[in-house]
Design an enzyme around this catalytic site. Sequence first.
Site, mmCIF file in Angstrom:
data_model
loop_
_atom_site.group_PDB
_atom_site.id
_atom_site.type_symbol
_atom_site.label_atom_id
_atom_site.label_comp_id
_atom_site.label_asym_id
_atom_site.label_seq_id
_atom_site.Cartn_x
_atom_site.Cartn_y
_atom_site.Cartn_z
ATOM 1 N N SER A 126 -21.440 9.106 2.371
ATOM 2 C CA SER A 126 -20.606 9.758 1.356
ATOM 3 C C SER A 126 -21.095 11.172 1.092
ATOM 4 O O SER A 126 -22.297 11.467 1.195
ATOM 5 C CB SER A 126 -20.709 8.920 0.079
ATOM 6 N N TYR A 151 -25.700 3.728 -6.871
ATOM 7 C CA TYR A 151 -24.804 3.674 -5.711
ATOM 8 C C TYR A 151 -25.099 4.839 -4.752
ATOM 9 O O TYR A 151 -25.300 4.639 -3.551
ATOM 10 C CB TYR A 151 -23.327 3.729 -6.142
ATOM 11 N N LYS A 155 -26.717 5.067 -0.613
ATOM 12 C CA LYS A 155 -26.222 5.778 0.588
ATOM 13 C C LYS A 155 -27.349 6.618 1.192
ATOM 14 O O LYS A 155 -27.509 6.669 2.412
ATOM 15 C CB LYS A 155 -25.014 6.640 0.233
HETATM 16 P P1 NAD Z 1 -13.725 -1.439 -0.479
HETATM 17 O O1 NAD Z 1 -14.414 -2.060 -1.630
HETATM 18 O O2 NAD Z 1 -12.242 -1.379 -0.487
HETATM 19 O O3 NAD Z 1 -14.171 -2.134 0.884
HETATM 20 C C1 NAD Z 1 -15.440 -2.702 1.066
HETATM 21 C C2 NAD Z 1 -15.247 -4.108 1.605
HETATM 22 O O4 NAD Z 1 -16.525 -4.686 1.832
HETATM 23 C C3 NAD Z 1 -14.499 -5.030 0.649
HETATM 24 O O5 NAD Z 1 -13.450 -5.661 1.364
HETATM 25 C C4 NAD Z 1 -15.554 -6.046 0.199
HETATM 26 O O6 NAD Z 1 -14.985 -7.321 -0.037
HETATM 27 C C5 NAD Z 1 -16.508 -6.027 1.368
HETATM 28 N N1 NAD Z 1 -17.890 -6.374 1.060
HETATM 29 C C6 NAD Z 1 -18.698 -5.866 0.082
HETATM 30 N N2 NAD Z 1 -19.919 -6.419 0.143
HETATM 31 C C7 NAD Z 1 -19.896 -7.293 1.196
HETATM 32 C C8 NAD Z 1 -20.849 -8.162 1.763
HETATM 33 N N3 NAD Z 1 -22.080 -8.286 1.268
HETATM 34 N N4 NAD Z 1 -20.487 -8.909 2.823
HETATM 35 C C9 NAD Z 1 -19.239 -8.821 3.340
HETATM 36 N N5 NAD Z 1 -18.300 -8.018 2.835
HETATM 37 C C10 NAD Z 1 -18.629 -7.272 1.775
HETATM 38 O O7 NAD Z 1 -14.342 0.037 -0.305
HETATM 39 P P2 NAD Z 1 -13.868 1.255 0.580
HETATM 40 O O8 NAD Z 1 -13.355 2.299 -0.323
HETATM 41 O O9 NAD Z 1 -13.026 0.784 1.711
HETATM 42 O O10 NAD Z 1 -15.278 1.755 1.105
HETATM 43 C C11 NAD Z 1 -15.781 1.392 2.364
HETATM 44 C C12 NAD Z 1 -17.128 2.036 2.572
HETATM 45 O O11 NAD Z 1 -16.993 3.446 2.464
HETATM 46 C C13 NAD Z 1 -18.202 1.645 1.556
HETATM 47 O O12 NAD Z 1 -19.434 1.568 2.215
HETATM 48 C C14 NAD Z 1 -18.192 2.800 0.584
HETATM 49 O O13 NAD Z 1 -19.415 2.937 -0.070
HETATM 50 C C15 NAD Z 1 -17.918 3.954 1.513
HETATM 51 N N6 NAD Z 1 -17.323 5.120 0.854
HETATM 52 C C16 NAD Z 1 -16.182 4.979 0.127
HETATM 53 C C17 NAD Z 1 -15.625 6.086 -0.518
HETATM 54 C C18 NAD Z 1 -14.387 5.951 -1.366
HETATM 55 O O14 NAD Z 1 -14.154 6.822 -2.197
HETATM 56 N N7 NAD Z 1 -13.570 4.923 -1.195
HETATM 57 C C19 NAD Z 1 -16.242 7.335 -0.383
HETATM 58 C C20 NAD Z 1 -17.392 7.441 0.395
HETATM 59 C C21 NAD Z 1 -17.938 6.318 1.000
HETATM 60 C C1 WQD Z 2 -12.347 12.847 -8.681
HETATM 61 C C2 WQD Z 2 -12.103 13.896 -9.745
HETATM 62 C C3 WQD Z 2 -13.121 13.431 -11.875
HETATM 63 C C4 WQD Z 2 -10.661 9.950 -12.819
HETATM 64 C C5 WQD Z 2 -16.637 9.190 -6.676
HETATM 65 C C6 WQD Z 2 -18.045 8.752 -6.366
HETATM 66 C C7 WQD Z 2 -18.454 9.200 -5.016
HETATM 67 C C8 WQD Z 2 -17.426 8.825 -3.960
HETATM 68 C C9 WQD Z 2 -16.018 9.077 -4.383
HETATM 69 C C10 WQD Z 2 -18.113 6.956 -2.663
HETATM 70 C C11 WQD Z 2 -13.348 14.191 -10.573
HETATM 71 C C12 WQD Z 2 -11.612 13.459 -11.975
HETATM 72 C C13 WQD Z 2 -11.198 11.050 -12.183
HETATM 73 C C14 WQD Z 2 -9.932 10.135 -14.032
HETATM 74 C C15 WQD Z 2 -10.327 12.512 -13.857
HETATM 75 N N1 WQD Z 2 -17.446 7.454 -3.616
HETATM 76 N N2 WQD Z 2 -11.038 12.304 -12.692
HETATM 77 N N3 WQD Z 2 -9.801 11.425 -14.500
HETATM 78 O O1 WQD Z 2 -16.127 11.715 -8.764
HETATM 79 O O2 WQD Z 2 -15.556 12.760 -6.554
HETATM 80 O O3 WQD Z 2 -16.600 10.586 -6.581
HETATM 81 O O4 WQD Z 2 -15.788 8.620 -5.689
HETATM 82 O O5 WQD Z 2 -19.030 7.336 -2.048
HETATM 83 O O6 WQD Z 2 -19.685 8.636 -4.758
HETATM 84 O O7 WQD Z 2 -18.909 9.313 -7.337
HETATM 85 O O8 WQD Z 2 -14.236 10.805 -7.339
HETATM 86 O O9 WQD Z 2 -12.010 9.888 -7.828
HETATM 87 O O10 WQD Z 2 -13.907 9.424 -9.447
HETATM 88 O O11 WQD Z 2 -12.968 11.719 -9.288
HETATM 89 O O12 WQD Z 2 -10.179 13.648 -14.336
HETATM 90 O O13 WQD Z 2 -9.458 9.201 -14.662
HETATM 91 O O14 WQD Z 2 -11.135 13.405 -10.667
HETATM 92 O O15 WQD Z 2 -13.705 14.055 -12.986
HETATM 93 O O16 WQD Z 2 -13.345 15.560 -10.834
HETATM 94 P P1 WQD Z 2 -15.672 11.544 -7.390
HETATM 95 P P2 WQD Z 2 -13.261 10.343 -8.494
#
Ligand code: NAD
Ligand code: WQD
Length: 345
Positions: A126, A151, A155
């Site tokens: 991330s 969290y 990462k």
């Molecule tokens: P998500 O929660 O939709 O998907 C994660 C999946 O993993 C879920 O289906 C959950 O049931 C499964 N899971 C969790 N723990 C598990 C375990 N111990 N064993 C088996 N399955 C398990 O999340 P996402 O948004 O699709 O994110 C996927 C990956 O990307 C994660 O590693 C997350 O940290 C990373 N990521 C997400 C974002 C975001 O904003 N969505 C941003 C950066 C990184």
């Molecule tokens: C985006 C922008 C908020 C909700 C988080 C995690 C990060 C990553 C992605 C996985 C920000 C604003 C949000 C609301 C708002 N995940 N906001 N009102 O903060 O970039 O990151 O998700 O790795 O680790 O910290 O994403 O979607 O929460 O927010 O004004 O109700 O929207 O302040 O500027 P963020 P977000």
Amino acid sequence: MAKILVTGGTGYIGSHTVVELQKKGYDVVIVDNLSNSNIEVLSGIEKITGIRPAFENIDCLDYVSLDKMFEKHSGIEAIIHFAASKAVGESVEKPLLYYRNNLGSLINLLELMPVHKVPNIVFSSSCTVYGQPDVLPVDENAPIKPALSPYGNTKQICEEIIRDTIYANPEMKAVVLRYFNPIGAHPSAEIGELPNGVPNNLLPFVTQTAIGIRSELKVFGDDYNTPDGSCIRDYINVVDLAKAHVLAVQRMLDAKNDKNIEIFNLGTGRGLSVLEIIRTFEAANHVKVPYRIVGRREGDIEQVWANPEHANKVLGWKATESVEDTLRSAWAWELKLKERRENNK
Ligand code: NAD
Ligand code: WQD
């Protein structure tokens, strides 16, 4: 075609990636414990690609079941590891749950890879590892900043665990993908994001407000040092993001990687403010998003967007979807969820 294990494959980014893998002919096995997703996602995937992926309801913390899974689905050539807990706020309240799940799942997979002769892993990292970067746009050489949440720390630690493991095992290869802010849904509206309870992330809150589930969106701060005072992020279309995983896997299978561990930013290279997102969403979908400016959210980064040149040049990947189309896909998905709720009444 090669067999790929997708952990977390019924989740948001995982399900979109399974679709893109299948479209390129890969044979996919999903491992997910459904802790944050739904088994019906498999039907959504099948509707899009015509193929129901193999599915194993396994917790990645369960070493023995994972071991058996590798025996059963022999010949897996690469793992894409999405499975993790991802709610920032929850991680502050339950840090050990996050450390156990996110570190333990990765360690189990890394231990089992040599046992089952699986040489390749793609890891979901991330942009949170950069904190507030000193230089924008941020590239992969920017320093890692102290994490703002357990969290985020998982990462950073997972990246270190991968680095040390690859160093010690030259036959293993890893690609670490640092996502910026994934948004939107598949254009078919058959799969999308399924937020649990009150969404933390901006886009699900926007769509739920537009459809009337939430009365108003709270904009966290308009007094930042940005053109309109609201925070800036790099919002990346989830299908674009999914396609980068296919390229990363292909790169390792073709042995085109320069180093045994490679890191790529996945973003558009463009920053958008919260207020720009709201305005663009309203214009693209002809709906209103009632919102109110409130105080800053603790721990928020003021502004961050990617320098994606490394992924553009080396991975051959570029974000192509417009933000308007992406916001339309997010709205179409919210409408689909409403239809499903009404049909289930
Ligand atoms: P998500 O929660 O939709 O998907 C994660 C999946 O993993 C879920 O289906 C959950 O049931 C499964 N899971 C969790 N723990 C598990 C375990 N111990 N064993 C088996 N399955 C398990 O999340 P996402 O948004 O699709 O994110 C996927 C990956 O990307 C994660 O590693 C997350 O940290 C990373 N990521 C997400 C974002 C975001 O904003 N969505 C941003 C950066 C990184
Ligand atoms: C985006 C922008 C908020 C909700 C988080 C995690 C990060 C990553 C992605 C996985 C920000 C604003 C949000 C609301 C708002 N995940 N906001 N009102 O903060 O970039 O990151 O998700 O790795 O680790 O910290 O994403 O979607 O929460 O927010 O004004 O109700 O929207 O302040 O500027 P963020 P977000």
